[in-house]
Design a protein around this motif. Structure first.
Motif, PDB file in Angstrom:
ATOM      1  N   LYS A 176       0.798  -1.227   0.000  1.00 39.92           N
ATOM      2  CA  LYS A 176       0.000   0.000   0.000  1.00 39.92           C
ATOM      3  C   LYS A 176       0.826   1.270   0.000  1.00 39.92           C
ATOM      4  CE  LYS A 176      -4.169  -1.981   1.849  1.00 39.92           C
ATOM      5  NZ  LYS A 176      -4.757  -2.417   3.075  1.00 39.92           N
ATOM      6  N   PHE A 177       1.921   1.271  -0.714  1.00 39.86           N
ATOM      7  CA  PHE A 177       2.703   2.508  -0.861  1.00 39.86           C
ATOM      8  C   PHE A 177       1.919   3.466  -1.749  1.00 39.86           C
ATOM      9  CE2 PHE A 177       5.813   5.222  -2.950  1.00 39.86           C
ATOM     10  CZ  PHE A 177       6.571   5.644  -1.874  1.00 39.86           C
ATOM     11  N   ASN A 178       2.020   4.741  -1.456  1.00 39.47           N
ATOM     12  CA  ASN A 178       1.424   5.752  -2.329  1.00 39.47           C
ATOM     13  C   ASN A 178       2.410   6.908  -2.450  1.00 39.47           C
ATOM     14  OD1 ASN A 178      -0.634   6.804  -3.932  1.00 39.47           O
ATOM     15  ND2 ASN A 178      -1.400   8.045  -2.237  1.00 39.47           N
ATOM     16  N   GLN A 230       4.895  12.974   7.179  1.00 37.55           N
ATOM     17  CA  GLN A 230       4.111  12.522   8.338  1.00 37.55           C
ATOM     18  C   GLN A 230       4.276  11.018   8.506  1.00 37.55           C
ATOM     19  OE1 GLN A 230       0.674  15.794   8.120  1.00 37.55           O
ATOM     20  NE2 GLN A 230      -0.109  13.744   8.019  1.00 37.55           N
ATOM     21  N   ASN A 231       4.443  10.350   7.376  1.00 37.34           N
ATOM     22  CA  ASN A 231       4.614   8.905   7.389  1.00 37.34           C
ATOM     23  C   ASN A 231       6.110   8.591   7.257  1.00 37.34           C
ATOM     24  OD1 ASN A 231       4.787   6.201   6.797  1.00 37.34           O
ATOM     25  ND2 ASN A 231       2.904   6.170   5.579  1.00 37.34           N
ATOM     26  N   LEU A 232       6.691   8.145   8.359  1.00 35.86           N
ATOM     27  CA  LEU A 232       8.122   7.810   8.302  1.00 35.86           C
ATOM     28  C   LEU A 232       8.320   6.287   8.306  1.00 35.86           C
ATOM     29  CD1 LEU A 232       9.414  10.610  10.683  1.00 35.86           C
ATOM     30  CD2 LEU A 232       9.662  10.498   8.197  1.00 35.86           C
ATOM     31  N   GLU A 233       7.200   5.572   8.197  1.00 36.56           N
ATOM     32  CA  GLU A 233       7.273   4.103   8.122  1.00 36.56           C
ATOM     33  C   GLU A 233       7.407   3.659   6.676  1.00 36.56           C
ATOM     34  OE1 GLU A 233       7.069   2.186  10.914  1.00 36.56           O
ATOM     35  OE2 GLU A 233       7.073   4.106  11.967  1.00 36.56           O
ATOM     36  N   ALA A 234       6.770   4.392   5.776  1.00 33.11           N
ATOM     37  CA  ALA A 234       6.813   4.006   4.361  1.00 33.11           C
ATOM     38  C   ALA A 234       8.236   4.193   3.841  1.00 33.11           C
ATOM     39  CB  ALA A 234       5.844   4.869   3.558  1.00 33.11           C
ATOM     40  N   PRO A 235       8.669   3.337   2.926  1.00 30.02           N
ATOM     41  CA  PRO A 235      10.038   3.477   2.412  1.00 30.02           C
ATOM     42  C   PRO A 235      10.188   4.702   1.517  1.00 30.02           C
ATOM     43  CG  PRO A 235       8.869   1.759   1.228  1.00 30.02           C
ATOM     44  CD  PRO A 235       7.954   2.202   2.319  1.00 30.02           C
ATOM     45  N   LEU A 236      11.413   5.104   1.316  1.00 23.93           N
ATOM     46  CA  LEU A 236      11.735   6.187   0.366  1.00 23.93           C
ATOM     47  C   LEU A 236      12.433   5.525  -0.819  1.00 23.93           C
ATOM     48  CD1 LEU A 236      13.479   9.484   1.413  1.00 23.93           C
ATOM     49  CD2 LEU A 236      14.394   8.100  -0.433  1.00 23.93           C
ATOM     50  N   LEU A 237      12.037   5.875  -2.027  1.00 22.61           N
ATOM     51  CA  LEU A 237      12.617   5.237  -3.223  1.00 22.61           C
ATOM     52  C   LEU A 237      13.447   6.235  -4.000  1.00 22.61           C
ATOM     53  CD1 LEU A 237       9.613   3.822  -2.760  1.00 22.61           C
ATOM     54  CD2 LEU A 237      10.323   2.596  -4.789  1.00 22.61           C
ATOM     55  N   SER A 238      14.616   5.791  -4.434  1.00 24.85           N
ATOM     56  CA  SER A 238      15.550   6.700  -5.091  1.00 24.85           C
ATOM     57  C   SER A 238      16.069   6.041  -6.376  1.00 24.85           C
ATOM     58  CB  SER A 238      16.673   6.953  -4.074  1.00 24.85           C
ATOM     59  OG  SER A 238      17.743   7.605  -4.627  1.00 24.85           O
ATOM     60  N   PHE A 239      15.860   6.721  -7.511  1.00 28.38           N
ATOM     61  CA  PHE A 239      16.214   6.183  -8.829  1.00 28.38           C
ATOM     62  C   PHE A 239      17.267   7.084  -9.460  1.00 28.38           C
ATOM     63  CE2 PHE A 239      11.760   5.434  -7.932  1.00 28.38           C
ATOM     64  CZ  PHE A 239      11.535   4.122  -8.296  1.00 28.38           C
ATOM     65  N   VAL A 242      18.479   1.426  -8.240  1.00 25.95           N
ATOM     66  CA  VAL A 242      17.382   1.861  -7.357  1.00 25.95           C
ATOM     67  C   VAL A 242      17.807   1.594  -5.917  1.00 25.95           C
ATOM     68  CG1 VAL A 242      14.944   1.535  -6.772  1.00 25.95           C
ATOM     69  CG2 VAL A 242      15.709   1.206  -9.137  1.00 25.95           C
ATOM     70  N   ILE A 243      17.572   2.588  -5.070  1.00 25.12           N
ATOM     71  CA  ILE A 243      17.856   2.412  -3.643  1.00 25.12           C
ATOM     72  C   ILE A 243      16.559   2.614  -2.884  1.00 25.12           C
ATOM     73  CG2 ILE A 243      18.877   3.671  -1.707  1.00 25.12           C
ATOM     74  CD1 ILE A 243      21.385   3.706  -3.028  1.00 25.12           C
ATOM     75  N   ILE A 244      16.319   1.748  -1.935  1.00 29.10           N
ATOM     76  CA  ILE A 244      15.125   1.905  -1.091  1.00 29.10           C
ATOM     77  C   ILE A 244      15.610   2.064   0.340  1.00 29.10           C
ATOM     78  CG2 ILE A 244      13.031   0.732  -0.264  1.00 29.10           C
ATOM     79  CD1 ILE A 244      13.742  -0.534  -3.390  1.00 29.10           C
ATOM     80  N   MET A 245      15.198   3.158   0.953  1.00 29.38           N
ATOM     81  CA  MET A 245      15.569   3.379   2.350  1.00 29.38           C
ATOM     82  C   MET A 245      14.330   3.066   3.187  1.00 29.38           C
ATOM     83  SD  MET A 245      17.842   6.789   1.770  1.00 29.38           S
ATOM     84  CE  MET A 245      18.020   7.257   3.471  1.00 29.38           C
ATOM     85  N   SER A 246      14.421   1.985   3.954  1.00 27.26           N
ATOM     86  CA  SER A 246      13.258   1.560   4.740  1.00 27.26           C
ATOM     87  C   SER A 246      13.711   1.287   6.170  1.00 27.26           C
ATOM     88  CB  SER A 246      12.649   0.300   4.120  1.00 27.26           C
ATOM     89  OG  SER A 246      13.461  -0.821   4.383  1.00 27.26           O
ATOM     90  N   GLN A 284       6.313   8.801   0.324  1.00 29.07           N
ATOM     91  CA  GLN A 284       4.914   8.863   0.746  1.00 29.07           C
ATOM     92  C   GLN A 284       4.885   9.869   1.888  1.00 29.07           C
ATOM     93  OE1 GLN A 284       2.862   5.181   1.238  1.00 29.07           O
ATOM     94  NE2 GLN A 284       1.356   6.030   2.655  1.00 29.07           N
ATOM     95  N   VAL A 285       3.903  10.761   1.885  1.00 29.59           N
ATOM     96  CA  VAL A 285       3.859  11.820   2.904  1.00 29.59           C
ATOM     97  C   VAL A 285       2.860  11.478   4.010  1.00 29.59           C
ATOM     98  CG1 VAL A 285       3.280  14.255   3.295  1.00 29.59           C
ATOM     99  CG2 VAL A 285       4.558  13.584   1.237  1.00 29.59           C
ATOM    100  N   LEU A 286       1.690  11.002   3.602  1.00 29.24           N
ATOM    101  CA  LEU A 286       0.595  10.794   4.560  1.00 29.24           C
ATOM    102  C   LEU A 286       0.566   9.354   5.060  1.00 29.24           C
ATOM    103  CD1 LEU A 286      -2.260  12.613   2.577  1.00 29.24           C
ATOM    104  CD2 LEU A 286      -0.735  13.586   4.311  1.00 29.24           C
TER     105      LEU A 286
END
Ligand SMILES: O=C(O)CCC(=O)C(=O)O
Length: 290
Positions: A168-170, A194-203, A232-236, A279-281
Motif C-alpha cells: 500500500k505505498f502511495n 508525516q509517514n516515516l514508516e513508508a520506504p523512500l525510493l531513489s532512482f 534503485v535504492i530503497i531506504m526503509s 509517501q507523505v501521509l
C-alpha cells in the motif's frame, strides 16, 4: 564520522581511493561479508520500463539494515523513458524548480525547450519538486503547495514496493535532483513526511555517483556505495531516517540510448538525475495535519 567521509570522497586534490566503495556492478571485488544477496523474486511482472521482477538482482548491506539496493532493473527503453520524463516533463509547470526565483525563463517557456536555444540555463537547474512540494527552508509540507502526483511514477514505485512486500505505498512527493560533475549533496536526513514508516525510493540515471549512507547521527561511519545509471535504492525501516549524501559525481558515463545521439543522451553523459520519491501521509490520512 559522516562529515570526514564526505570530505574524503569530495576531495579533488588528492582524489579519493575508491577501494572501500561498494560497487555491486563489480561484485567480484566486494567483500562478501559486507552484503547479503536476496533470493530472486518469483514474479515475472514487468511494468514501466523494468525488466521482469524475477531477473532483478537485489542486495542488502549488513551495516545498514533496511537499505535495499536493486542493480539497474530498467530496460534501455525504460531508462530513456524516465530520463525524458525528468528532463522534459517534470520540469514543466506547475512543478516547482530552483530556478523559478531567478526569472531565467521567458514567461510560459519550459526549461528543456529553452535550453535548446540557450544552454546557459542548463546547468542552473538543480531540482524540481512534484506532488507535495518540498519546502527547502521550513522543511514542512503544506496543503496549499501541492500538485497532482504523476500517475506513472506512482505506479513504478508501487510496483517495486509490492514486489518487496511494502504494501500500500502511495507516492505523494518527489524531488528530482539534477547533478553536474561538480555537484554534491551534503549529509542530511529526510524527516518532513508525516509517514516515516513508508520506504523512500531513489532512482538514478546518467553519470555514476558515490552515495554515503550513515546512521541516525553524524557519529556513524557511513557506507560508501557506487550508484550507476538505472540503480534503485530503497531506504526503509532503520535506514529510513539515516544520514545520507552524495559527495561526488563521477566522470562522464557511457550512456545507452535507443537513438545514437540526441540532447537527452548528451545530458546524461555529463550529469546525473535522481528521482527521490516519498509517501507523505499515513494510510488513514487524507491531508496534512498542520
Ligand atoms: O541523489 C541522491 O542519490 C540522493 C538525493 C537525496 O538524498 C534527496 O533528495 O534527499
Amino acid at each position: 564520522m559522516f562529515k570526514e567521509s564526505f570530505k574524503y570522497y569530495k576531495s579533488k586534490k588528492p582524489p579519493p581511493v575508491l577501494d572501500d566503495v561498494i560497487d555491486f556492478h563489480q561484485i567480484e571485488d566486494v567483500d562478501s561479508s559486507l552484503y547479503r544477496k536476496k533470493e530472486k523474486l518469483e514474479s515475472v511482472d514487468c511494468i514501466h520500463g523494468l525488466i521482469p521482477a524475477n531477473e532483478w538482482e537485489i542486495y542488502e548491506i549488513e551495516a545498514n539494515p533496511g537499505l535495499i539496493y536493486i542493480k539497474n532493473p530498467f530496460t534501455t527503453a525504460g531508462q530513456n523513458y524516465w530520463s525524458v520524463r525528468c528532463l522534459r516533463d517534470f520540469t514543466k509547470k506547475p512543478n516547482k524548480l530552483n530556478i523559478d526565483a531567478h526569472n531565467l525563463l521567458p514567461t510560459g517557456v519550459d526549461w528543456w525547450d529553452y535550453c535548446e536555444k540557450d544552454d546557459s540555463v542548463l546547468k542552473k537547474l538543480r531540482w524540481a519538486t512534484l506532488g507535495y512540494h518540498h519546502d527547502w527552508d521550513t522543511k514542512v509540507y503544506n496543503e496549499e503547495s501541492k500538485n497532482e502526483f504523476p500517475g506513472d511514477l506512482n505506479e513504478l514505485c508501487c510496483s517495486i514496493c509490492n514486489q518487496l512486500n511494502f504494501k500500500k505505498f502511495n507516492a505523494e512527493a518527489a524531488i528530482i535532483n539534477f547533478y553536474h560533475l561538480d555537484s554534491t549533496l551534503s549529509g542530511h536526513t529526510d524527516h518532513s513526511e508525516q509517514n516515516l514508516e513508508a520506504p523512500l525510493l531513489s532512482f538514478s540515471f546518467g553519470s555514476s555517483a558515490i552515495f554515503l549512507l550513515g546512521g541516525q547521527t553524524l557519529d556513524v561511519k557511513p557506507t560508501a556505495l557506487m550508484i550507476r545509471s538505472g540503480d534503485v535504492i530503497i531506504m526503509s525501516r532503520d535506514s529510513r531516517l539515516s544520514y545520507h549524501g552524495v559527495p561526488r559525481i563521477l566522470e562522464p558515463s557511457v550512456v545507452t540510448w535507443e537513438d545514437s545521439y540526441d540532447r537527452y543522451s548528451n545530458y546524461l553523459k555529463n550529469n546525473r538525475i535522481n528521482m527521490n520519491v516519498r509517501q507523505v501521509l499515513n494510510r488513514s490520512e487524507k491531508r496534512l495535519i498542520n
